[in-house]
Design a protein around this motif. Structure first.
Motif, PDB file in Angstrom:
ATOM      1  N   UNK A 240       0.791  -1.227   0.000  1.00  0.00           N
ATOM      2  CA  UNK A 240       0.000   0.000   0.000  1.00  0.00           C
ATOM      3  C   UNK A 240       0.820   1.272   0.000  1.00  0.00           C
ATOM      4  N   UNK A 241       2.108   1.194  -0.369  1.00  0.00           N
ATOM      5  CA  UNK A 241       2.940   2.387  -0.388  1.00  0.00           C
ATOM      6  C   UNK A 241       2.404   3.478  -1.299  1.00  0.00           C
ATOM      7  N   UNK A 242       1.748   3.098  -2.378  1.00  0.00           N
ATOM      8  CA  UNK A 242       1.182   4.079  -3.302  1.00  0.00           C
ATOM      9  C   UNK A 242       0.073   4.902  -2.643  1.00  0.00           C
ATOM     10  N   UNK A 243      -0.553   4.324  -1.613  1.00  0.00           N
ATOM     11  CA  UNK A 243      -1.610   5.058  -0.915  1.00  0.00           C
ATOM     12  C   UNK A 243      -1.009   6.161  -0.043  1.00  0.00           C
ATOM     13  N   UNK A 244       0.119   5.863   0.629  1.00  0.00           N
ATOM     14  CA  UNK A 244       0.808   6.905   1.387  1.00  0.00           C
ATOM     15  C   UNK A 244       1.293   8.025   0.486  1.00  0.00           C
ATOM     16  N   UNK A 245       1.809   7.662  -0.678  1.00  0.00           N
ATOM     17  CA  UNK A 245       2.265   8.641  -1.670  1.00  0.00           C
ATOM     18  C   UNK A 245       1.092   9.511  -2.137  1.00  0.00           C
ATOM     19  N   UNK A 246      -0.071   8.881  -2.384  1.00  0.00           N
ATOM     20  CA  UNK A 246      -1.257   9.633  -2.801  1.00  0.00           C
ATOM     21  C   UNK A 246      -1.727  10.572  -1.693  1.00  0.00           C
ATOM     22  N   UNK A 247      -1.665  10.101  -0.444  1.00  0.00           N
ATOM     23  CA  UNK A 247      -2.041  10.940   0.693  1.00  0.00           C
ATOM     24  C   UNK A 247      -1.135  12.167   0.772  1.00  0.00           C
ATOM     25  N   UNK A 248       0.167  11.969   0.567  1.00  0.00           N
ATOM     26  CA  UNK A 248       1.108  13.085   0.580  1.00  0.00           C
ATOM     27  C   UNK A 248       0.775  14.099  -0.515  1.00  0.00           C
ATOM     28  N   UNK A 249       0.354  13.591  -1.679  1.00  0.00           N
ATOM     29  CA  UNK A 249      -0.008  14.476  -2.786  1.00  0.00           C
ATOM     30  C   UNK A 249      -1.224  15.317  -2.430  1.00  0.00           C
ATOM     31  N   UNK A 250      -2.236  14.694  -1.833  1.00  0.00           N
ATOM     32  CA  UNK A 250      -3.430  15.431  -1.413  1.00  0.00           C
ATOM     33  C   UNK A 250      -3.076  16.522  -0.406  1.00  0.00           C
ATOM     34  N   UNK A 251      -2.265  16.169   0.585  1.00  0.00           N
ATOM     35  CA  UNK A 251      -1.876  17.131   1.623  1.00  0.00           C
ATOM     36  C   UNK A 251      -1.090  18.282   1.011  1.00  0.00           C
ATOM     37  N   UNK A 252      -0.201  17.980   0.063  1.00  0.00           N
ATOM     38  CA  UNK A 252       0.571  19.025  -0.617  1.00  0.00           C
ATOM     39  C   UNK A 252      -0.358  20.022  -1.310  1.00  0.00           C
ATOM     40  N   UNK A 253      -1.378  19.514  -1.998  1.00  0.00           N
ATOM     41  CA  UNK A 253      -2.287  20.388  -2.732  1.00  0.00           C
ATOM     42  C   UNK A 253      -3.130  21.245  -1.798  1.00  0.00           C
ATOM     43  N   UNK A 254      -3.690  20.653  -0.741  1.00  0.00           N
ATOM     44  CA  UNK A 254      -4.506  21.432   0.183  1.00  0.00           C
ATOM     45  C   UNK A 254      -3.671  22.472   0.932  1.00  0.00           C
ATOM     46  N   UNK A 255      -2.440  22.103   1.286  1.00  0.00           N
ATOM     47  CA  UNK A 255      -1.592  22.995   2.085  1.00  0.00           C
ATOM     48  C   UNK A 255      -0.940  24.085   1.260  1.00  0.00           C
ATOM     49  N   UNK A 256      -0.436  23.735   0.079  1.00  0.00           N
ATOM     50  CA  UNK A 256       0.397  24.657  -0.682  1.00  0.00           C
ATOM     51  C   UNK A 256      -0.301  25.322  -1.859  1.00  0.00           C
ATOM     52  N   UNK A 257      -1.224  24.608  -2.506  1.00  0.00           N
ATOM     53  CA  UNK A 257      -1.852  25.186  -3.692  1.00  0.00           C
ATOM     54  C   UNK A 257      -2.753  26.367  -3.346  1.00  0.00           C
ATOM     55  N   UNK A 258      -3.468  26.288  -2.212  1.00  0.00           N
ATOM     56  CA  UNK A 258      -4.403  27.366  -1.863  1.00  0.00           C
ATOM     57  C   UNK A 258      -3.674  28.671  -1.544  1.00  0.00           C
ATOM     58  N   UNK A 259      -2.639  28.669  -0.677  1.00  0.00           N
ATOM     59  CA  UNK A 259      -1.936  29.927  -0.413  1.00  0.00           C
ATOM     60  C   UNK A 259      -0.855  30.254  -1.443  1.00  0.00           C
ATOM     61  N   UNK A 260      -0.617  29.351  -2.404  1.00  0.00           N
ATOM     62  CA  UNK A 260       0.429  29.589  -3.406  1.00  0.00           C
ATOM     63  C   UNK A 260       1.823  29.372  -2.869  1.00  0.00           C
ATOM     64  N   UNK A 261       1.975  28.422  -1.944  1.00  0.00           N
ATOM     65  CA  UNK A 261       3.301  28.098  -1.404  1.00  0.00           C
ATOM     66  C   UNK A 261       4.103  27.326  -2.453  1.00  0.00           C
ATOM     67  N   UNK A 262       5.350  26.984  -2.123  1.00  0.00           N
ATOM     68  CA  UNK A 262       6.250  26.377  -3.102  1.00  0.00           C
ATOM     69  C   UNK A 262       5.891  24.924  -3.409  1.00  0.00           C
ATOM     70  N   UNK A 263       6.337  24.481  -4.580  1.00  0.00           N
ATOM     71  CA  UNK A 263       6.329  23.071  -4.913  1.00  0.00           C
ATOM     72  C   UNK A 263       7.308  22.350  -3.976  1.00  0.00           C
ATOM     73  N   UNK A 264       7.147  21.026  -3.793  1.00  0.00           N
ATOM     74  CA  UNK A 264       8.078  20.307  -2.907  1.00  0.00           C
ATOM     75  C   UNK A 264       9.465  20.192  -3.526  1.00  0.00           C
ATOM     76  N   UNK A 265      10.460  19.946  -2.665  1.00  0.00           N
ATOM     77  CA  UNK A 265      11.790  19.625  -3.162  1.00  0.00           C
ATOM     78  C   UNK A 265      12.802  20.737  -3.138  1.00  0.00           C
TER      79      UNK A 265
END
Length: 359
Positions: A240-265
């Protein structure tokens, strides 16, 4: 490991924050968040972060004198600029705004950008629960730390998620977790203790598991893209590692996309971290239901027949509640390496060294 009195641990955090040059409000909020984290047994996100914050201040990526600012507020949301200051202060304001909006409208959202590390996400979710609301706290993270499923190299952060719900007459239920198998700072704690990693947490660019905590921690901090934390579920898709990766993607979008924060990395300089806070006033939506439901659910889960009679079934938040009681009585354990680092931080900032061992 030596244990230190809770009072002296709190005083030490406060003294160093003053030494950083922070104002009284920032000192108060940061001290409270870090101390509560240590008292709850989350050793990776409390006083052990102070040497890292000192390096960030020296590098110019954290401004200890900056204060967060509400830049837009309408309806159920508030948008906040962290102004590159301490994340704890910006996060506290973000959840406070979400709580205030929820009390008026049933739901409230606090979105924060231009921020830094905010400590343990669970603290902010718990703020909502202690106000009688359900709360969610998410954040993006600064560096490429988590290796996406199928990739040789890391890109995502540890991208934590926290949720809290009030329980009638009792401590709230609190979920606090990284979307990676562990946060980076948990690897740091094992390195400070000189102990090997206890499970498959870190892999190199060939997919090989690295169990030496010092090597793993150095590799994760090296910016060479050779080491990464595994997502929840581990390597590949079978666990189920792909599920953790998908969860991280969702969190990145909710956290960073709304305020316009940086892409990861990010590799160098200031990296704009984003936060997402949601508060829900269940009493305004459907009075007299949710808190009792949470109590019944927790009672049912705790009452399940355990595999091991000596290890009863627990519910999210139970270990931290138990740890707080123990540490209030027996002191807060700190590794000798960390204590030496804190002495160095005190010397560099002019703060008094205040840690005192528990009698």
């Amino acid at each position: 490991m030596r244990r230190f009195t809770p009072d002296s641990t709190r005083a030490q955090i406060e003294a160093i924050m003053v030494g950083f040059g922070a104002d009284a409000h920032t000192v108060r909020i940061c001290t409270e968040v870090m101390y509560a984290t240590d008292l709850s047994g989350i050793d990776s996100h409390g006083i052990s972060m102070l040497p890292i914050y000192l390096r960030e201040i020296a590098a110019g990526t954290t401004d200890p004198r900056a204060l967060p600012e509400i830049t837009r507020s309408a309806g159920a949301f508030s948008l906040i600029d962290g102004h590159q200051g301490f994340g704890h202060t910006a996060a506290h304001l973000g959840m406070s705004e979400a709580i205030a909006k929820a009390r008026e409208l049933g739901v409230g959202l606090g979105s924060v950008g231009r921020a830094n590390h905010f400590g343990a996400a669970g603290y902010y979710a718990r703020m909502a629960a202690e106000a009688g609301l359900m709360g969610i706290a998410l954040c993006s993270t600064r560096e490429a730390l988590q290796t996406p499923t199928g990739s040789r190299h890391p890109l995502m952060g540890t991208n934590p998620l926290a949720f809290a719900a009030p329980v009638t007459g009792e401590e709230p239920i609190v979920v606090d977790m990284a979307s990676s198998v562990v946060p980076l700072n948990k690897v740091k704690v094992y390195g400070l203790k000189g102990e090997p990693l206890p499970a498959d947490w870190v892999v190199d660019d060939t997919g090989r598991v690295e169990s030496d905590a010092a090597v793993a921690h150095a590799g994760l901090y090296s910016h060479e893209d050779r080491f990464g934390l595994l997502p929840i579920g581990g390597r590949g898709t079978l666990g189920g590692g792909h599920k953790g990766y998908a969860l991280a993607t969702m969190i990145q979008l909710l956290s960073a996309a709304i305020p316009g924060a940086d892409q990861p990395g990010s590799r160098t300089g200031f990296h704009d971290v984003g936060y997402f806070f949601l508060a829900i006033d269940t009493e305004l939506i459907n009075p007299g239901v949710a808190d009792d439901y949470a109590k019944e659910l927790r009672d049912t889960l705790r009452g399940l027949d355990p595999v091991d009679p000596d290890r009863p079934v627990q519910v999210a938040g139970d270990p931290e509640t138990r740890e707080r009681a123990e540490r209030e009585a027996r002191g807060i354990p700190l590794a000798d390496t960390l204590v030496d680092q804190l002495r160095g931080v005190c010397a560099e900032t002019g703060a008094e060294f205040l840690l005192r061992e528990q009698a």
